[in-house]
Design an enzyme around this catalytic site. Sequence first.
Site, mmCIF file in Angstrom:
data_model
loop_
_atom_site.group_PDB
_atom_site.id
_atom_site.type_symbol
_atom_site.label_atom_id
_atom_site.label_comp_id
_atom_site.label_asym_id
_atom_site.label_seq_id
_atom_site.Cartn_x
_atom_site.Cartn_y
_atom_site.Cartn_z
ATOM 1 N N GLU A 13 9.046 3.208 14.162
ATOM 2 C CA GLU A 13 9.812 3.589 12.976
ATOM 3 C C GLU A 13 9.732 5.098 12.812
ATOM 4 O O GLU A 13 8.711 5.709 13.133
ATOM 5 C CB GLU A 13 9.253 2.898 11.726
ATOM 6 C CG GLU A 13 9.430 1.379 11.780
ATOM 7 C CD GLU A 13 9.058 0.692 10.483
ATOM 8 O OE1 GLU A 13 7.970 0.960 9.944
ATOM 9 O OE2 GLU A 13 9.878 -0.105 9.990
ATOM 10 N N ASN A 45 0.804 -1.240 0.000
ATOM 11 C CA ASN A 45 0.000 0.000 0.000
ATOM 12 C C ASN A 45 0.824 1.271 0.000
ATOM 13 O O ASN A 45 0.351 2.335 -0.400
ATOM 14 C CB ASN A 45 -1.003 -0.021 1.163
ATOM 15 C CG ASN A 45 -0.318 -0.065 2.514
ATOM 16 O OD1 ASN A 45 0.820 -0.476 2.638
ATOM 17 N ND2 ASN A 45 -1.037 0.392 3.540
ATOM 18 N N CYS A 103 -2.891 1.592 6.894
ATOM 19 C CA CYS A 103 -3.013 0.954 8.208
ATOM 20 C C CYS A 103 -3.506 1.935 9.265
ATOM 21 O O CYS A 103 -3.873 1.549 10.362
ATOM 22 C CB CYS A 103 -1.667 0.399 8.630
ATOM 23 S SG CYS A 103 -0.430 1.702 8.692
ATOM 24 N N GLU A 112 5.253 -3.816 12.175
ATOM 25 C CA GLU A 112 4.261 -2.754 11.934
ATOM 26 C C GLU A 112 3.075 -3.432 11.284
ATOM 27 O O GLU A 112 3.118 -3.795 10.117
ATOM 28 C CB GLU A 112 4.857 -1.683 11.026
ATOM 29 C CG GLU A 112 6.051 -0.972 11.604
ATOM 30 C CD GLU A 112 5.658 0.000 12.714
ATOM 31 O OE1 GLU A 112 6.549 0.570 13.339
ATOM 32 O OE2 GLU A 112 4.444 0.175 12.934
HETATM 33 N N1 LIG Z 1 1.561 -0.823 10.681
HETATM 34 C C1 LIG Z 1 1.978 -0.344 9.524
HETATM 35 O O1 LIG Z 1 2.855 0.532 9.435
HETATM 36 C C2 LIG Z 1 1.383 -0.897 8.255
HETATM 37 C C3 LIG Z 1 1.681 -0.240 7.052
HETATM 38 C C4 LIG Z 1 1.124 -0.752 5.874
HETATM 39 C C5 LIG Z 1 0.305 -1.882 5.894
HETATM 40 N N2 LIG Z 1 0.048 -2.483 7.082
HETATM 41 C C6 LIG Z 1 -0.842 -3.633 7.133
HETATM 42 O O2 LIG Z 1 -0.553 -4.541 6.034
HETATM 43 C C7 LIG Z 1 -1.753 -5.148 5.604
HETATM 44 C C8 LIG Z 1 -1.931 -4.935 4.124
HETATM 45 O O3 LIG Z 1 -0.720 -5.162 3.442
HETATM 46 P P1 LIG Z 1 -0.463 -6.549 2.739
HETATM 47 O O4 LIG Z 1 -1.721 -7.092 2.162
HETATM 48 O O5 LIG Z 1 0.724 -6.412 1.849
HETATM 49 O O6 LIG Z 1 -0.042 -7.443 3.994
HETATM 50 P P2 LIG Z 1 0.521 -8.927 3.970
HETATM 51 O O7 LIG Z 1 0.817 -9.263 5.364
HETATM 52 O O8 LIG Z 1 -0.338 -9.830 3.167
HETATM 53 O O9 LIG Z 1 1.922 -8.815 3.145
HETATM 54 C C9 LIG Z 1 2.944 -7.969 3.615
HETATM 55 C C10 LIG Z 1 4.268 -8.481 3.067
HETATM 56 O O10 LIG Z 1 4.498 -9.768 3.619
HETATM 57 C C11 LIG Z 1 4.751 -10.694 2.577
HETATM 58 N N3 LIG Z 1 4.316 -12.011 3.018
HETATM 59 C C12 LIG Z 1 3.072 -12.543 2.983
HETATM 60 N N4 LIG Z 1 3.082 -13.795 3.496
HETATM 61 C C13 LIG Z 1 4.380 -14.061 3.850
HETATM 62 C C14 LIG Z 1 5.064 -15.184 4.410
HETATM 63 N N5 LIG Z 1 4.421 -16.305 4.716
HETATM 64 N N6 LIG Z 1 6.405 -15.090 4.629
HETATM 65 C C15 LIG Z 1 7.072 -13.962 4.312
HETATM 66 N N7 LIG Z 1 6.487 -12.860 3.772
HETATM 67 C C16 LIG Z 1 5.157 -12.922 3.549
HETATM 68 C C17 LIG Z 1 3.993 -10.150 1.397
HETATM 69 O O11 LIG Z 1 4.517 -10.674 0.182
HETATM 70 C C18 LIG Z 1 4.280 -8.665 1.552
HETATM 71 O O12 LIG Z 1 5.565 -8.378 1.039
HETATM 72 C C19 LIG Z 1 -2.867 -4.494 6.398
HETATM 73 O O13 LIG Z 1 -3.208 -5.297 7.495
HETATM 74 C C20 LIG Z 1 -2.253 -3.198 6.892
HETATM 75 O O14 LIG Z 1 -2.853 -2.727 8.074
HETATM 76 C C21 LIG Z 1 0.553 -2.008 8.280
HETATM 77 O O1 LIG Z 2 -0.347 2.047 5.831
HETATM 78 C C1 LIG Z 2 0.272 2.518 6.775
HETATM 79 C C2 LIG Z 2 1.384 3.467 6.509
HETATM 80 O O2 LIG Z 2 2.256 3.434 7.594
HETATM 81 C C3 LIG Z 2 0.803 4.772 6.135
HETATM 82 S S1 LIG Z 2 1.580 6.170 6.770
HETATM 83 O O3 LIG Z 2 2.977 5.842 7.080
HETATM 84 O O4 LIG Z 2 0.860 6.574 7.974
HETATM 85 O O5 LIG Z 2 1.477 7.201 5.713
#
Ligand SMILES: NC(=O)c1ccc[n+]([C@@H]2O[C@H](COP(=O)([O-])OP(=O)(O)OC[C@H]3O[C@@H](n4cnc5c(N)ncnc54)[C@H](O)[C@@H]3O)[C@@H](O)[C@H]2O)c1
Ligand SMILES: O=C[C@H](O)CS(=O)(=O)O
Length: 476
Positions: free
Chosen positions: A457, A151, A283, A249
């Site tokens: 972070e 994202n 997120c 995160e």
């Molecule tokens: N807290 C934050 O800063 C933050 C920021 C952005 C997104 N997110 C969260 O991420 C989610 C959406 O992103 P997404 O769909 O890419 O998440 P996801 O967990 O499906 O994937 C994240 C990353 O992990 C990898 N991955 C997936 N399964 C794996 C495995 N078994 N082993 C190693 N790597 C693996 C994916 O290829 C990707 O690179 C939402 O829940 C969102 O809240 C959190």
């Molecule tokens: O999706 C979550 C990212 O951390 C967004 S942001 O860093 O708050 O812009």
Amino acid sequence: MTDLMREACLIDGQWVTADQWIDVDDPATGERIGRVPRCSGAQTQQAIDAAERAMGSWARRPAKERAAVLRRYFDLIMARQDELAALLTREQGKPLAEARGEIAYAAGFIEWFGEEAKRVYGDVLPSHADDKRIVVLKQPIGVVAAITPWNFPAAMITRKIGPALAAGCGVVLKPASQTPFTALALAALAQEAGLPDGLFNVVTGSAAEIGDVLTSSETVRKLSFTGSTEVGAKLYEQSAPSIKKLSLELGGNAPFIVFDDADLDAAVVGAIQSKFRNAGQTCVCANRIYAQAGIYDAFVEKLAAATAKLKVAPGTEEGAEIGPLIDDKAVKKVREHIADAVSQGASVVTGGEPHTRGGRFFAPTVLSGVTQSMLIAREETFGPVAPVFRFETDDDAIAMANDTPFGLASYFYARDLGRVWRVAEGIEAGIVGVNTGLISTELAPFGGVKLSGLGREGSRYGIEDYLEIKYVCLSI
Ligand SMILES: NC(=O)c1ccc[n+]([C@@H]2O[C@H](COP(=O)([O-])OP(=O)(O)OC[C@H]3O[C@@H](n4cnc5c(N)ncnc54)[C@H](O)[C@@H]3O)[C@@H](O)[C@H]2O)c1
Ligand SMILES: O=C[C@H](O)CS(=O)(=O)O
């Protein structure tokens, strides 16, 4: 000028391919925009070995020299901001204006941690004996594995490689398969900036296969993951045997509370900014909006009117505000959340259906009459749906806001000083936005509590997770 579109991975300073490939599509059209290698476990191990070899000399360079390379890297990213933004929008879908903003935000982490490299201080502590001296050194933790989501294809990467490189670490990055090209472009610019071969490696391919190699390696001393809580927990477990330091995160479920003393127009602006950024795919998006009973109807009316004006369009179209969702699975989840809420008595005030543009475009939606029992209250929607819940008292609002196992971002609008302090202290979250819907900056500590993760972070806190503390006891 460095070619930014790379259909190859960077391992030990070389651009390499593989026998198999992964197609990447444009979420706005579904058309294929390119392909990236499906790297093997052996190639992942090569990247780990390269990072270990390269980090020795990099860490021994004076911090000022490392800082100068990172400054050059920042300058190169900003010089290519428009091209990087166009690439990001093509693979992720967000409006070009948001993509440009993300590139600047991402570059900000490189700039910030380049400066922090020069401020990694140790200590000389009061001794326990007159013939002893206590010295504390801070040293790079070792090879870092970074795994990032789709994202924010730029910022989630630099939020990790910035502090890692500044601390003197080598890095192996696995970006999301949906958005690899921004990561590979950033790697190309890192080479141009002068990062030594092997210090920053990018491998694309099977997440599970690459993840297994990264989490089981004893050379990898740190795993920094951003993504879903489900995957984060899995990686946490896989990393346990090698006792890695983890930054996680993870997912969120942000409450957005509007009290009866709030500036309603400002609250609507903040709700729109927080809820609909990246089409609700962040997120930290407001996932649950709570409006106090006395202003509930007025707030819902204002919010729905502003939501209905949002322009849904491909990210490259002038004035686009809501781009496509990343894939069909995301559209399905949004529809499920709306259908479940309506089946339990909620009403669609505006939107509620896929957009007339078709494909992965969804109409920005406001629901009223939403309750805590609905799916949309318990799960991260990750789409353009604003559910509005009604509450009576301040204590009710805090209790409802905290009624979730997540704790990343939270927001509230109020003007009474006592109420602001009580609510800010009472909410269980790593981040609290007060009278604002936008909290993202490289200058602040970003992270969550409970199931939203571990560590922070950004900010001066962000580099600590890439350092080890060494106690030296000198007998004199
Ligand atoms: N807290 C934050 O800063 C933050 C920021 C952005 C997104 N997110 C969260 O991420 C989610 C959406 O992103 P997404 O769909 O890419 O998440 P996801 O967990 O499906 O994937 C994240 C990353 O992990 C990898 N991955 C997936 N399964 C794996 C495995 N078994 N082993 C190693 N790597 C693996 C994916 O290829 C990707 O690179 C939402 O829940 C969102 O809240 C959190
Ligand atoms: O999706 C979550 C990212 O951390 C967004 S942001 O860093 O708050 O812009």
